[in-house]
Scaffold this motif. Structure first.
Motif, PDB file in Angstrom:
ATOM      1  N   PRO A  77       0.825  -1.215   0.000  1.00 48.23           N
ATOM      2  CA  PRO A  77       0.000   0.000   0.000  1.00 48.23           C
ATOM      3  C   PRO A  77       0.861   1.267   0.000  1.00 48.23           C
ATOM      4  N   HIS A  96      -5.688  -5.522  -7.699  1.00 49.65           N
ATOM      5  CA  HIS A  96      -5.724  -4.142  -7.203  1.00 49.65           C
ATOM      6  C   HIS A  96      -6.591  -4.065  -5.949  1.00 49.65           C
ATOM      7  N   ARG A  97      -6.068  -3.429  -4.905  1.00 51.81           N
ATOM      8  CA  ARG A  97      -6.839  -3.082  -3.708  1.00 51.81           C
ATOM      9  C   ARG A  97      -6.622  -1.599  -3.439  1.00 51.81           C
ATOM     10  N   ASP A  98      -7.654  -0.916  -2.935  1.00 54.14           N
ATOM     11  CA  ASP A  98      -7.454   0.486  -2.597  1.00 54.14           C
ATOM     12  C   ASP A  98      -8.231   0.866  -1.343  1.00 54.14           C
ATOM     13  N   MET A 114      -7.574   4.349 -11.886  1.00 49.68           N
ATOM     14  CA  MET A 114      -7.768   4.890 -10.546  1.00 49.68           C
ATOM     15  C   MET A 114      -7.517   6.391 -10.560  1.00 49.68           C
ATOM     16  N   HIS A 122      -3.341   2.538  -2.528  1.00 52.72           N
ATOM     17  CA  HIS A 122      -3.653   1.253  -3.134  1.00 52.72           C
ATOM     18  C   HIS A 122      -2.440   0.340  -3.089  1.00 52.72           C
ATOM     19  N   GLU A 124      -0.766  -3.348  -5.262  1.00 49.29           N
ATOM     20  CA  GLU A 124      -0.843  -4.169  -6.465  1.00 49.29           C
ATOM     21  C   GLU A 124       0.023  -5.405  -6.255  1.00 49.29           C
ATOM     22  N   PHE A 154     -12.319   4.507  -8.510  1.00 50.42           N
ATOM     23  CA  PHE A 154     -11.686   3.421  -9.248  1.00 50.42           C
ATOM     24  C   PHE A 154     -12.674   2.892 -10.279  1.00 50.42           C
ATOM     25  N   VAL A 296      -5.589   0.563   3.162  1.00 51.74           N
ATOM     26  CA  VAL A 296      -5.841  -0.553   2.256  1.00 51.74           C
ATOM     27  C   VAL A 296      -5.947  -1.812   3.107  1.00 51.74           C
TER      28      VAL A 296
END
Length: 321
Positions: A77, A96-98, A114, A122, A124, A154, A296
């Protein structure tokens, strides 16, 4: 999508003073950087010779890498401000996480877009299990001043419009090309397109004479307006063109990036785009104190700490050197 340099240089980019009003052919040499895990990238923008192409302010090309026996991409993150990130794959998958709670696995020729706006964080990473090959590009678009404090968002677009001609299939990633428009949100006139060329094809792609352009070779060998490009190389083309000659020496993949020359001066440092030293210093402080950017969740690991700011105020460095 992150700049993991522990000693990032400040860049003042933008403005029209150094944009050629005529077509040019300026080959940009990449430099290598580590993106996290086993992923080493070729960084094309910002470049020692050129900082931006339209609103495109950051371009990394990576792979194809064989990650069958490794962790693949692992980017913890980290924050972003004042820009949009564009994730684009030819091979493999990226999860992908945000800090909005988004969780999306991105696959080849799907758009992950994004918008950081005022602040977002975020991560990856290659999923487990993951495909053998990882190959793609990571790009940033600078937000104009009127929109740089917009709410973060996003978008994932699995289906994108195509422009076709004999030997050519162009996927419109952002903006518009030859009448086909991407569903991705944009804040300035620009275009991003993935060009797949069959070996031996010879085409002339219609382009906007008011835009400046660059072409990045993802795979294969291609002659772009008389200049041979091999994988990982990028050719800056200037403005003033109505068409772009392309000749494929093998089956090839290219990224076409373009846009109206960006009027504004911007300071880019680490993963932030601002307008002044104070903008950047405040963003760094907010990230390090856990405010503004959010958290995140779901990533197994600690967030990235911000590098130390330079001991002097961030200074303009110009659009080109």
């Amino acid at each position: 999508m992150s700049d993991l340099d522990l000693h990032p240089s400040p860049h003042l980019c933008g403005g029209r003073d150094d944009v050629s009003a005529q077509p040019v052919r300026e080959l940009l040499a990449p430099r290598e950087a580590n993106l996290g895990g086993s992923t080493v990238v070729r960084r094309l923008l910002p470049n020692l010779g050129r900082r931006m192409v339209g609103a495109w302010a950051f371009v990394d090309h990576y792979g194809p890498d064989d990650i069958a026996d490794g962790s693949g991409m692992q980017v913890p993150p980290h924050p972003h401000m004042g820009l949009q990130t564009v994730s684009w794959l030819h091979d493999g998958e990226v999860q992908h996480r945000d800090s909005l709670g988004s969780l999306q696995t991105l696959r080849p020729r799907e758009l992950g877009l994004m918008t950081s706006g005022r602040a977002i964080a975020h991560s990856e990473q290659s999923p487990v299990p993951h495909a053998r090959l990882l190959h793609g590009a990571q790009l940033w678009v600078a937000l104009p001043d009127a929109h740089r404090h917009t709410s973060p968002a996003f978008e994932h677009h699995a289906t994108l419009p195509l422009v076709t001609a004999p030997g050519l299939t162009a996927t419109v990633i952002l903006g518009e090309l030859d009448g086909a428009a991407s569903p991705g949100t944009t804040y300035s006139p620009l275009v991003g397109a993935d060009l797949a060329l069959a070996s031996g094809s010879d085409v002339r792609l219609p382009v906007n004479p008011d835009f400046e352009y660059a072409v990045l070779t993802m795979s294969g060998a291609t002659d772009v307006d008389g200049v041979r490009l091999d994988p990982g190389s990028m050719l800056y083309l200037g403005c003033g063109r109505t068409e772009l000659p392309l000749r494929a020496l093998s089956d090839s993949g290219l990224l076409l990036l373009g846009g109206e020359p960006f009027d504004e001066k911007i300071v880019m440092w680490w993963n932030f785009i601002g307008r002044s030293h104070d903008d950047i210093a405040q963003a760094r402080a907010d990230w390090m104190t856990g405010s503004r950017f959010g958290a995140v969740t779901g990533y197994d690991g600690a967030p990235l700490p911000a590098p130390e700011l330079p001991p002097v105020a961030l200074k303009p460095r110009g659009r080109v050197r």
